[in-house]
Scaffold this motif. Structure first.
Motif, short mmCIF file in Angstrom:
data_model
loop_
_atom_site.label_atom_id
_atom_site.label_comp_id
_atom_site.label_asym_id
_atom_site.label_seq_id
_atom_site.Cartn_x
_atom_site.Cartn_y
_atom_site.Cartn_z
N THR A 59 0.78 -1.27 0.02
CA THR A 59 0.05 -0.30 -0.16
C THR A 59 1.00 1.05 0.01
O THR A 59 2.07 1.19 0.46
N LYS A 61 0.41 5.26 1.57
CA LYS A 61 -0.43 6.09 2.45
C LYS A 61 0.31 7.29 2.62
O LYS A 61 1.19 7.81 2.76
N ILE A 168 -3.97 9.93 -2.72
CA ILE A 168 -3.75 9.92 -1.22
C ILE A 168 -3.55 11.41 -0.93
O ILE A 168 -2.60 11.74 -0.22
N GLU A 174 -5.15 5.75 2.19
CA GLU A 174 -4.40 4.76 1.64
C GLU A 174 -4.73 3.85 0.63
O GLU A 174 -6.13 3.60 0.67
#
Length: 262
Positions: A59, A61, A168, A174
């Motif tokens: 991911t 973020k 983001i 995220e």
């Protein structure tokens, strides 16, 4: 000061971190200023290597304090070895620091040069049971740092990260970030400085072997502007540019900075 409340402003910034995180006043803090003429050329230092499985990336973020990419570190899937290290270290995350203008943003300073930004690849020693356990050990963590320098021919590989920033924009956002091999960001030359220090963010644990790559990677002014378009506030709050997320220099305190014999 809680985990959420530290930051980079006057009220909660680096000058006050030690109030809640005593380690921030330790003797082995990072970042530091490096002067090439004072660096020890160490004949036993080895080249360093990475083996990153692109499938380990998970991911990306906006934490409100940085742009962070997380990796799967449940087994030796994306690893760092060699250099000053005696074990295999697993990649856990990538974090980026940048300034409000192109002439600042990096945390470390080399020969009086402060770069536009600095990328940290955070790894932990896989001989320990987990990341939190490694944070308590002298040889628990290794960070590879890449300097970002504004110039004419920006590294095309940065695009992969920059393309996701729109998704983001605000703190807490995220999104999945799959199939990414961060070694595409590395410069051609692998020569490095190394020293023993700390994390540059609270709790500032002193457990880090730093590997600072001497050759910066080139980014454009526009690319740096894209990082500054992120907000350190949530979507419900007014836009507040996420900039100057770098810690000032810390005293060297008799530590030795080493480099390979070249």
């Amino acid at each position: 000061m809680t985990q959420e409340s530290w930051g980079y402003s006057k009220e909660n910034g680096p000058d006050r971190w030690h109030e809640s995180y005593p380690s921030a006043r330790g003797n082995n803090q990072s970042p530091i200023a490096i002067l090439s003429k004072d660096v020890h050329r160490d004949p036993i230092l080895l080249p360093w290597f990475t083996g990153y499985d692109p499938g380990a990336s998970k991911t990306i973020k906006n934490t409100g304090k940085t742009c962070r990419i997380a990796f799967d570190d449940t087994y030796d899937r994306a690893v760092l070895r060699g250099g000053p290290l005696e074990a295999i270290y697993r990649l856990r995350q990538l974090r980026i620091h940048w300034g409000s203008t192109d002439d600042k943003g990096s945390e470390h300073v080399v020969d009086l040069t402060r770069y536009a930004g600095e990328i940290h690849l955070v790894h932990w020693n896989s001989k320990y049971s987990n990341y939190n356990d490694a944070l308590r050990k002298r040889d628990g963590v290794a960070v590879v740092a890449l300097f970002m320098k504004v110039g004419k021919n920006p590294k095309p590989e940065m695009k992969r990260i920059l393309e996701e920033l729109d998704a983001i924009k605000t703190k807490g956002k995220e999104v999945p970030f799959l199939n990414f091999d961060p070694s595409i960001l590395f410069p051609q030359k692998r020569s490095y400085f190394t020293y023993y220090g700390s994390f540059t963010t609270p709790p500032c644990e002193e457990c880090v072997d730093w590997i600072l790559l001497k050759e910066p990677i080139v980014v454009s002014s526009d690319q740096m502007m894209t990082f500054r378009s992120l907000s350190s506030n949530t979507a419900e709050q007014p836009f507040c540019p996420l900039v100057d997320n770098w810690r000032p220099l810390q005293p060297l305190n008799n530590r030795m900075v080493r480099t390979q014999y070249e």
